[in-house]
Design a protein around this motif. Structure first.
Motif, PDB file in Angstrom:
ATOM      1  N   VAL A   1       1.023  10.330 -15.527  1.00  0.00           N
ATOM      2  CA  VAL A   1       0.466   9.710 -17.059  1.00  0.00           C
ATOM      3  C   VAL A   1       0.363  10.197 -17.637  1.00  0.00           C
ATOM      4  CG1 VAL A   1      -1.365   8.617 -18.360  1.00  0.00           C
ATOM      5  CG2 VAL A   1      -0.974   7.961 -15.071  1.00  0.00           C
ATOM      6  N   GLY A   2       1.963  10.624 -19.162  1.00  0.00           N
ATOM      7  CA  GLY A   2       1.406  11.043 -19.980  1.00  0.00           C
ATOM      8  C   GLY A   2       1.995  12.123 -20.453  1.00  0.00           C
ATOM      9  N   LYS A   3       2.369  12.797 -21.803  1.00  0.00           N
ATOM     10  CA  LYS A   3       4.257  13.750 -22.409  1.00  0.00           C
ATOM     11  C   LYS A   3       3.778  14.856 -21.463  1.00  0.00           C
ATOM     12  CE  LYS A   3       6.203  13.729 -26.362  1.00  0.00           C
ATOM     13  NZ  LYS A   3       6.324  13.382 -27.652  1.00  0.00           N
ATOM     14  N   THR A   4       2.668  15.207 -21.361  1.00  0.00           N
ATOM     15  CA  THR A   4       1.955  16.495 -21.078  1.00  0.00           C
ATOM     16  C   THR A   4       2.474  17.015 -18.914  1.00  0.00           C
ATOM     17  OG1 THR A   4      -0.018  16.703 -20.928  1.00  0.00           O
ATOM     18  CG2 THR A   4       1.326  17.634 -22.526  1.00  0.00           C
ATOM     19  N   SER A   5       2.480  15.818 -18.556  1.00  0.00           N
ATOM     20  CA  SER A   5       2.103  15.758 -17.105  1.00  0.00           C
ATOM     21  C   SER A   5       3.811  15.687 -16.493  1.00  0.00           C
ATOM     22  CB  SER A   5       2.177  13.896 -16.432  1.00  0.00           C
ATOM     23  OG  SER A   5       2.770  12.956 -17.114  1.00  0.00           O
ATOM     24  N   ALA A   6       3.616  16.007 -15.187  1.00  0.00           N
ATOM     25  CA  ALA A   6       5.192  16.615 -14.748  1.00  0.00           C
ATOM     26  C   ALA A   6       5.994  15.755 -14.756  1.00  0.00           C
ATOM     27  CB  ALA A   6       4.996  17.370 -12.746  1.00  0.00           C
ATOM     28  N   LEU A   7       5.464  14.349 -14.018  1.00  0.00           N
ATOM     29  CA  LEU A   7       6.174  13.756 -13.411  1.00  0.00           C
ATOM     30  C   LEU A   7       6.051  12.147 -15.151  1.00  0.00           C
ATOM     31  CD1 LEU A   7       5.468  12.258 -10.096  1.00  0.00           C
ATOM     32  CD2 LEU A   7       7.169  13.688 -11.038  1.00  0.00           C
ATOM     33  N   ASN A   8       5.673  12.360 -16.045  1.00  0.00           N
ATOM     34  CA  ASN A   8       5.662  11.087 -16.714  1.00  0.00           C
ATOM     35  C   ASN A   8       5.686   9.374 -16.154  1.00  0.00           C
ATOM     36  OD1 ASN A   8       5.551  10.362 -19.710  1.00  0.00           O
ATOM     37  ND2 ASN A   8       6.445  11.494 -20.266  1.00  0.00           N
ATOM     38  N   ASN A   9       5.608  10.231 -15.580  1.00  0.00           N
ATOM     39  CA  ASN A   9       6.129   8.189 -14.584  1.00  0.00           C
ATOM     40  C   ASN A   9       5.294   7.323 -14.834  1.00  0.00           C
ATOM     41  OD1 ASN A   9       5.634   8.937 -12.547  1.00  0.00           O
ATOM     42  ND2 ASN A   9       6.917   8.817 -11.201  1.00  0.00           N
ATOM     43  N   VAL A  10       4.149   7.057 -15.282  1.00  0.00           N
ATOM     44  CA  VAL A  10       3.708   5.800 -14.755  1.00  0.00           C
ATOM     45  C   VAL A  10       2.860   5.392 -16.404  1.00  0.00           C
ATOM     46  CG1 VAL A  10       1.594   5.006 -13.728  1.00  0.00           C
ATOM     47  CG2 VAL A  10       3.125   6.196 -12.247  1.00  0.00           C
ATOM     48  N   GLN A  11       2.277   4.080 -16.902  1.00  0.00           N
ATOM     49  CA  GLN A  11       1.820   3.732 -18.038  1.00  0.00           C
ATOM     50  C   GLN A  11       0.808   3.403 -17.242  1.00  0.00           C
ATOM     51  OE1 GLN A  11       1.824   3.462 -20.766  1.00  0.00           O
ATOM     52  NE2 GLN A  11       0.896   1.995 -21.568  1.00  0.00           N
ATOM     53  N   GLY A  12      -0.127   3.424 -18.629  1.00  0.00           N
ATOM     54  CA  GLY A  12      -1.271   3.207 -17.367  1.00  0.00           C
ATOM     55  C   GLY A  12      -2.735   3.494 -17.142  1.00  0.00           C
ATOM     56  N   LYS A  13      -4.078   4.111 -17.614  1.00  0.00           N
ATOM     57  CA  LYS A  13      -4.682   4.343 -16.985  1.00  0.00           C
ATOM     58  C   LYS A  13      -5.758   4.084 -16.182  1.00  0.00           C
ATOM     59  CE  LYS A  13      -5.393   5.961 -22.184  1.00  0.00           C
ATOM     60  NZ  LYS A  13      -6.366   5.899 -23.430  1.00  0.00           N
ATOM     61  N   MET A  14      -5.467   2.953 -15.801  1.00  0.00           N
ATOM     62  CA  MET A  14      -6.608   2.471 -14.371  1.00  0.00           C
ATOM     63  C   MET A  14      -6.004   2.320 -12.659  1.00  0.00           C
ATOM     64  SD  MET A  14      -5.075  -1.970 -15.223  1.00  0.00           S
ATOM     65  CE  MET A  14      -3.737  -1.761 -15.216  1.00  0.00           C
ATOM     66  N   ASN A  15      -7.592   2.710 -12.727  1.00  0.00           N
ATOM     67  CA  ASN A  15      -7.928   3.015 -10.843  1.00  0.00           C
ATOM     68  C   ASN A  15      -6.316   3.219 -10.038  1.00  0.00           C
ATOM     69  OD1 ASN A  15      -8.391   3.434  -8.413  1.00  0.00           O
ATOM     70  ND2 ASN A  15     -10.431   2.816  -8.065  1.00  0.00           N
ATOM     71  N   CYS A  16      -6.025   4.019  -9.988  1.00  0.00           N
ATOM     72  CA  CYS A  16      -4.726   3.813  -9.302  1.00  0.00           C
ATOM     73  C   CYS A  16      -4.357   3.243  -7.660  1.00  0.00           C
ATOM     74  CB  CYS A  16      -3.965   5.092  -8.750  1.00  0.00           C
ATOM     75  SG  CYS A  16      -3.795   6.384 -10.796  1.00  0.00           S
ATOM     76  N   VAL A  17      -5.608   3.815  -7.004  1.00  0.00           N
ATOM     77  CA  VAL A  17      -6.222   3.804  -5.650  1.00  0.00           C
ATOM     78  C   VAL A  17      -6.545   2.124  -5.346  1.00  0.00           C
ATOM     79  CG1 VAL A  17      -6.422   6.515  -5.503  1.00  0.00           C
ATOM     80  CG2 VAL A  17      -8.077   4.535  -5.793  1.00  0.00           C
ATOM     81  N   GLN A  18      -6.538   1.668  -6.362  1.00  0.00           N
ATOM     82  CA  GLN A  18      -7.180  -0.181  -6.219  1.00  0.00           C
ATOM     83  C   GLN A  18      -6.090  -0.676  -6.105  1.00  0.00           C
ATOM     84  OE1 GLN A  18      -9.497  -1.427  -9.064  1.00  0.00           O
ATOM     85  NE2 GLN A  18     -11.052  -1.315  -8.452  1.00  0.00           N
ATOM     86  N   CYS A  19      -4.703  -0.827  -6.101  1.00  0.00           N
ATOM     87  CA  CYS A  19      -3.288  -0.862  -5.768  1.00  0.00           C
ATOM     88  C   CYS A  19      -2.541   0.156  -4.563  1.00  0.00           C
ATOM     89  CB  CYS A  19      -3.056  -1.668  -6.812  1.00  0.00           C
ATOM     90  SG  CYS A  19      -3.675  -2.502  -8.051  1.00  0.00           S
ATOM     91  N   HIS A  20      -2.196   1.378  -5.477  1.00  0.00           N
ATOM     92  CA  HIS A  20      -1.441   2.005  -4.139  1.00  0.00           C
ATOM     93  C   HIS A  20      -2.548   2.961  -3.401  1.00  0.00           C
ATOM     94  CE1 HIS A  20       1.482   1.057  -7.211  1.00  0.00           C
ATOM     95  NE2 HIS A  20       0.234   1.160  -8.411  1.00  0.00           N
ATOM     96  N   GLU A  21      -1.405   3.053  -2.253  1.00  0.00           N
ATOM     97  CA  GLU A  21      -2.330   4.638  -1.619  1.00  0.00           C
ATOM     98  C   GLU A  21      -1.638   5.288  -2.239  1.00  0.00           C
ATOM     99  OE1 GLU A  21      -2.996   4.378   2.545  1.00  0.00           O
ATOM    100  OE2 GLU A  21      -3.713   1.913   1.535  1.00  0.00           O
ATOM    101  N   PRO A  22      -3.283   6.676  -1.713  1.00  0.00           N
ATOM    102  CA  PRO A  22      -3.063   7.792  -2.381  1.00  0.00           C
ATOM    103  C   PRO A  22      -2.059   8.376  -1.302  1.00  0.00           C
ATOM    104  CG  PRO A  22      -5.405   7.317  -1.341  1.00  0.00           C
ATOM    105  CD  PRO A  22      -4.632   6.064  -1.668  1.00  0.00           C
ATOM    106  N   HIS A  23      -1.939   9.544  -2.145  1.00  0.00           N
ATOM    107  CA  HIS A  23      -0.473  10.230  -1.127  1.00  0.00           C
ATOM    108  C   HIS A  23      -0.437  11.650  -0.965  1.00  0.00           C
ATOM    109  CE1 HIS A  23       1.679  12.148  -4.634  1.00  0.00           C
ATOM    110  NE2 HIS A  23       1.113  11.137  -4.880  1.00  0.00           N
ATOM    111  N   LYS A  24      -1.123  12.430  -0.093  1.00  0.00           N
ATOM    112  CA  LYS A  24      -0.952  13.797   0.028  1.00  0.00           C
ATOM    113  C   LYS A  24       0.021  14.521  -0.580  1.00  0.00           C
ATOM    114  CE  LYS A  24      -2.412  13.454   4.315  1.00  0.00           C
ATOM    115  NZ  LYS A  24      -2.725  13.346   5.655  1.00  0.00           N
ATOM    116  N   LEU A  25      -0.845  15.560  -1.581  1.00  0.00           N
ATOM    117  CA  LEU A  25      -0.053  16.502  -2.239  1.00  0.00           C
ATOM    118  C   LEU A  25       0.433  17.687  -1.727  1.00  0.00           C
ATOM    119  CD1 LEU A  25      -2.588  16.270  -5.533  1.00  0.00           C
ATOM    120  CD2 LEU A  25      -0.043  15.185  -4.908  1.00  0.00           C
TER     121      LEU A  25
END
Lengths: 269, 269
Positions: free
Chosen positions: A245-269
């Motif tokens: 999230v955000g201009k300075t993030s590596a992927l800059n590919n998600v819009q929002g500030k909501m809790n990701c893991v309520q809907c998405h499985e967290p992935h390993k880094l």
């Protein structure tokens, strides 16, 4: 010209109006709105009674009074209407015009996360509208952001309504989300109430007052020059933001500030 | 009394005001708003310039003009502001007062699904406000519901802006959700754009115009007595509703009308 036929020139009318605007202070009959229009004379253009410049001046309000007003107004028109009405009517009482010109019914659509869809909580939607009305460009974003973050972590409903509420002493739950869908569904899961039960409505009436009161606390702090943002995303998803999230993030590919893991499985880094 | 000191009694002022209200038709300087206040004299109470009764009278608008206006207004204040402004300014042009009294800046907070949180799409939020302003209790719910359902199934952005847009010919996507988070993120996935790219902003500017234009189409149909709800949830989650959503459902334990399977694994029955 019509006014010349009737024996009163526009010039004369304006002259009288200008004097009158200066001398009638309270405006018991015409209202401060029309006096305001009279006094700013040349500014309004053809056929317009324009809204005063934004932001409208804030006067500090009593959060407890707004909390109770929000509870009551929920039963008139739902959560967005209730929160907006609680704050704006308090401003009407404190400051009168121009707050008196706001058609409070415009906020009815926000109930149940927009006519029942379960998107953003209407109490947030209505409180954010009221905050924005009285906050300039540099401020409304940080106040609304703080309100939304606080909402996700706050156990609703508060106990503050228990003296007058239909259902005092209800189960509390912090849902982790600004969405009506999550807020209501998770509370029902915890309390055992059905979505359409009067107990659930009362929970949302209380929450409406709670959110409006918190908005007023933030506005009061801002008015005193003491507002300080306190919300931080939880560790559960704060880490996601850095990459997504955000201009300075590596992927800059998600819009929002909501809790990701309520809907998405967290992935390993 | 203050006015007596200055040599003009309130009685004299009111007399002149009442005559003037009758003789100045266009109100080029004072505006129809103040004339309206003058003419309804005794109705406004102490210190108030009250909003007219809700709903405010709708006049049919040109969806194409609103579509372009929404695109342009997005760049001034975001999606909620853009959609609300496109419709309300069109109503100001058609009808003047009282639409001129709406402080359009109140809608700025809705951008990016409420100051960037990704909750409800701001174009929906702003259009729903405008719809509600001019629709009575019996109507706003069905119009807003139709707009939201349509939004979930519509491939955005439309091609209607390609004559003047910064980025014509963009990839289209129907995201299945009224949430900004899903709408923007899925479009970025499909188009390859980053969330903060100017291409993504232009996509949302177009969408803002598209949603405002659709709201006007629905309002026009309603004004002609020809509105008919067309939205139905897709089979992907329509079946969930029967057990989980609503007073007559078996479980009545979920609040919302959004696509369940975008966040939840469907379960076997």
């Amino acid at each position: 010209m019509e006014e010349e036929k009737k024996g009163l020139s526009r010039r004369e009318f304006l002259k009288v109006g200008a004097v009158a605007a200066g001398v009638i202070a309270a405006g018991e009959v015409l209202g401060t709105g029309s006096l305001n229009l009279l006094s700013r004379g040349g500014k309004a253009s053809a056929g317009e009674a324009a809204a005063p410049a934004w932001p409208w001046p804030y006067k500090k309000l009593d959060p407890e009074a707004v909390q109770k007003a929000g509870y009551n107004a929920y039963y008139e028109g739902g959560c967005m209407y209730g929160a907006a009405k609680a704050i704006i009517v308090a401003l009407q009482t404190q400051a009168g015009y121009p707050f008196t010109t706001i058609p409070i019914d415009i906020f009815r659509y926000g109930e149940g996360g927009m006519v029942g869809w379960g998107t953003v909580c209407g109490a947030l939607n209505g409180s954010a509208a009221a905050i924005t009305l009285v906050s300039g460009k540099a401020d409304y974003g940080k106040l609304v952001n703080e309100l939304m973050g606080w909402y996700t972590q706050e156990p609703f409903p508060s106990k503050k309504h228990d003296q007058y509420a239909k259902f005092p002493g209800q189960v509390q739950n912090a849902c982790g989300s600004p969405l009506c869908h999550v807020s209501v569904t998770e509370w029902c899961k915890k309390s055992g109430a059905k979505v359409t039960d009067p107990e659930r409505l009362d929970r949302c009436a209380k929450l409406t007052g709670d959110v409006a009161a918190r908005a007023v606390e933030l506005l009061n702090a801002q008015a005193d020059g003491k507002f300080a943002a306190g919300y931080k995303p939880s560790d559960l998803f704060g880490g996601c933001m850095g990459c997504h999230v955000g201009k300075t993030s590596a992927l800059n590919n998600v819009q929002g500030k909501m809790n990701c893991v309520q809907c998405h499985e967290p992935h390993k880094l």
